[in-house]
Design a protein around this motif. Structure first.
Motif, PDB file in Angstrom:
ATOM      1  N   ARG A  32      74.467  32.811  64.356  1.00  0.00           N
ATOM      2  CA  ARG A  32      73.812  32.192  65.514  1.00  0.00           C
ATOM      3  C   ARG A  32      73.229  33.247  66.448  1.00  0.00           C
ATOM      4  NH1 ARG A  32      78.576  29.399  66.350  1.00  0.00           N
ATOM      5  NH2 ARG A  32      78.766  27.807  64.778  1.00  0.00           N
ATOM      6  N   GLN A  33      73.966  34.336  66.667  1.00  0.00           N
ATOM      7  CA  GLN A  33      73.464  35.416  67.522  1.00  0.00           C
ATOM      8  C   GLN A  33      72.205  36.023  66.925  1.00  0.00           C
ATOM      9  OE1 GLN A  33      75.108  34.643  70.444  1.00  0.00           O
ATOM     10  NE2 GLN A  33      74.737  36.816  70.754  1.00  0.00           N
ATOM     11  N   ARG A  34      72.210  36.247  65.629  1.00  0.00           N
ATOM     12  CA  ARG A  34      71.034  36.809  64.954  1.00  0.00           C
ATOM     13  C   ARG A  34      69.841  35.859  65.069  1.00  0.00           C
ATOM     14  NH1 ARG A  34      72.259  38.058  59.066  1.00  0.00           N
ATOM     15  NH2 ARG A  34      71.540  35.938  58.806  1.00  0.00           N
ATOM     16  N   LEU A  35      70.097  34.565  64.915  1.00  0.00           N
ATOM     17  CA  LEU A  35      69.022  33.578  65.027  1.00  0.00           C
ATOM     18  C   LEU A  35      68.463  33.531  66.446  1.00  0.00           C
ATOM     19  CD1 LEU A  35      67.421  31.393  63.485  1.00  0.00           C
ATOM     20  CD2 LEU A  35      69.135  29.753  64.265  1.00  0.00           C
ATOM     21  N   LYS A  36      69.343  33.625  67.451  1.00  0.00           N
ATOM     22  CA  LYS A  36      68.879  33.652  68.839  1.00  0.00           C
ATOM     23  C   LYS A  36      67.964  34.844  69.073  1.00  0.00           C
ATOM     24  CE  LYS A  36      72.814  31.404  71.078  1.00  0.00           C
ATOM     25  NZ  LYS A  36      73.972  31.621  71.978  1.00  0.00           N
ATOM     26  N   GLY A  37      68.324  35.993  68.518  1.00  0.00           N
ATOM     27  CA  GLY A  37      67.487  37.182  68.644  1.00  0.00           C
ATOM     28  C   GLY A  37      66.124  36.985  67.994  1.00  0.00           C
ATOM     29  N   GLN A  38      66.113  36.339  66.837  1.00  0.00           N
ATOM     30  CA  GLN A  38      64.849  36.079  66.150  1.00  0.00           C
ATOM     31  C   GLN A  38      63.989  35.106  66.944  1.00  0.00           C
ATOM     32  OE1 GLN A  38      66.332  34.829  62.326  1.00  0.00           O
ATOM     33  NE2 GLN A  38      66.396  36.920  61.535  1.00  0.00           N
ATOM     34  N   PHE A  39      64.597  34.087  67.536  1.00  0.00           N
ATOM     35  CA  PHE A  39      63.842  33.157  68.378  1.00  0.00           C
ATOM     36  C   PHE A  39      63.285  33.870  69.606  1.00  0.00           C
ATOM     37  CE2 PHE A  39      65.808  29.312  66.372  1.00  0.00           C
ATOM     38  CZ  PHE A  39      64.622  28.647  66.132  1.00  0.00           C
ATOM     39  N   GLY A  40      64.062  34.775  70.175  1.00  0.00           N
ATOM     40  CA  GLY A  40      63.593  35.543  71.330  1.00  0.00           C
ATOM     41  C   GLY A  40      62.385  36.396  70.981  1.00  0.00           C
ATOM     42  N   ARG A  41      62.449  37.105  69.854  1.00  0.00           N
ATOM     43  CA  ARG A  41      61.299  37.916  69.409  1.00  0.00           C
ATOM     44  C   ARG A  41      60.087  37.032  69.151  1.00  0.00           C
ATOM     45  NH1 ARG A  41      65.468  40.604  66.997  1.00  0.00           N
ATOM     46  NH2 ARG A  41      65.289  39.548  65.003  1.00  0.00           N
ATOM     47  N   TYR A  42      60.320  35.880  68.528  1.00  0.00           N
ATOM     48  CA  TYR A  42      59.236  34.949  68.248  1.00  0.00           C
ATOM     49  C   TYR A  42      58.552  34.522  69.553  1.00  0.00           C
ATOM     50  CZ  TYR A  42      57.048  30.496  66.940  1.00  0.00           C
ATOM     51  OH  TYR A  42      56.162  29.469  66.758  1.00  0.00           O
ATOM     52  N   ALA A  43      59.344  34.138  70.536  1.00  0.00           N
ATOM     53  CA  ALA A  43      58.793  33.669  71.807  1.00  0.00           C
ATOM     54  C   ALA A  43      57.995  34.772  72.500  1.00  0.00           C
ATOM     55  CB  ALA A  43      59.917  33.171  72.719  1.00  0.00           C
ATOM     56  N   ILE A  44      58.506  35.985  72.495  1.00  0.00           N
ATOM     57  CA  ILE A  44      57.812  37.090  73.158  1.00  0.00           C
ATOM     58  C   ILE A  44      56.496  37.413  72.464  1.00  0.00           C
ATOM     59  CG2 ILE A  44      57.935  39.577  73.638  1.00  0.00           C
ATOM     60  CD1 ILE A  44      60.996  39.116  74.101  1.00  0.00           C
ATOM     61  N   VAL A  45      56.534  37.546  71.143  1.00  0.00           N
ATOM     62  CA  VAL A  45      55.319  37.919  70.405  1.00  0.00           C
ATOM     63  C   VAL A  45      54.272  36.814  70.482  1.00  0.00           C
ATOM     64  CG1 VAL A  45      54.408  38.423  68.097  1.00  0.00           C
ATOM     65  CG2 VAL A  45      56.505  39.533  68.877  1.00  0.00           C
ATOM     66  N   ILE A  46      54.683  35.574  70.306  1.00  0.00           N
ATOM     67  CA  ILE A  46      53.723  34.465  70.349  1.00  0.00           C
ATOM     68  C   ILE A  46      53.135  34.338  71.752  1.00  0.00           C
ATOM     69  CG2 ILE A  46      53.448  31.967  70.095  1.00  0.00           C
ATOM     70  CD1 ILE A  46      53.651  33.632  67.438  1.00  0.00           C
ATOM     71  N   SER A  47      53.951  34.500  72.779  1.00  0.00           N
ATOM     72  CA  SER A  47      53.431  34.462  74.154  1.00  0.00           C
ATOM     73  C   SER A  47      52.378  35.544  74.359  1.00  0.00           C
ATOM     74  CB  SER A  47      54.562  34.664  75.171  1.00  0.00           C
ATOM     75  OG  SER A  47      55.491  33.633  75.075  1.00  0.00           O
TER      76      SER A  47
END
Length: 161
Positions: free
Chosen positions: A71-86
């Protein structure tokens, strides 16, 4: 005629009775031995059951830690996704000239394809059984064991220096 209970029912009834009988909710090893003796359970069988319980408890803790790690790893991936897409969406709005889809051009395609991959990872993370899960768990256990061994060696080396 005596009333018959299924083994699971009898175990549950005894668990409830033991919990009600002990004030703190805990038993000493001596109390556990006495209960086993009253139930005609040999000390060897009790010792074997206790060892099996320790193994099961360790496995349950491994599963909990593994799920937390995933879950922690997935949260990190979602965070990177949000930053890059933004960042890409801002670039699309700032860039001169529009596309067929308005101002969202390249960022929309990246968001869709990366989002699809991320959705599949999220679905896999939520799966807590099956062959793939067991393979991932075994791999995680091996990596954790190697990491703990290396940390132990380094700590011993640094401690003796």
């Amino acid at each position: 005629m005596d009333k018959l209970y299924a083994m699971e029912d009898a175990q549950r009834i005894l668990q409830i009775a033991i919990a009600q009988e002990t004030e703190s909710g805990e038993l000493t090893q001596q109390q556990l031995l006495e209960i086993a003796e009253e139930l005609n359970i040999s000390p060897a069988t009790l010792k074997s059951a206790e060892q099996e319980w320790h193994i099961m408890k360790g496995q349950a803790e491994d599963h909990r830690l593994f799920q937390s790690h995933r879950r922690q790893r997935l949260k990190g991936q979602f965070g990177r996704y949000a930053i890059v897409i933004s960042f890409l969406v801002i670039l699309d709005f700032v860039a001169p000239g529009g596309s067929i889809l308005g101002h969202l051009g390249f960022s929309l395609y990246v968001a869709l394809f990366w989002g699809l991959g991320l959705s599949l990872k999220a679905w896999r993370t939520l799966q807590t059984s099956g062959e793939r899960y067991e393979r991932d768990l075994d791999s995680w256990r091996r990596k954790r064991s190697v990491r703990q061994t290396i940390n132990g060696v380094v700590n011993r080396f640094l401690g003796s220096a």
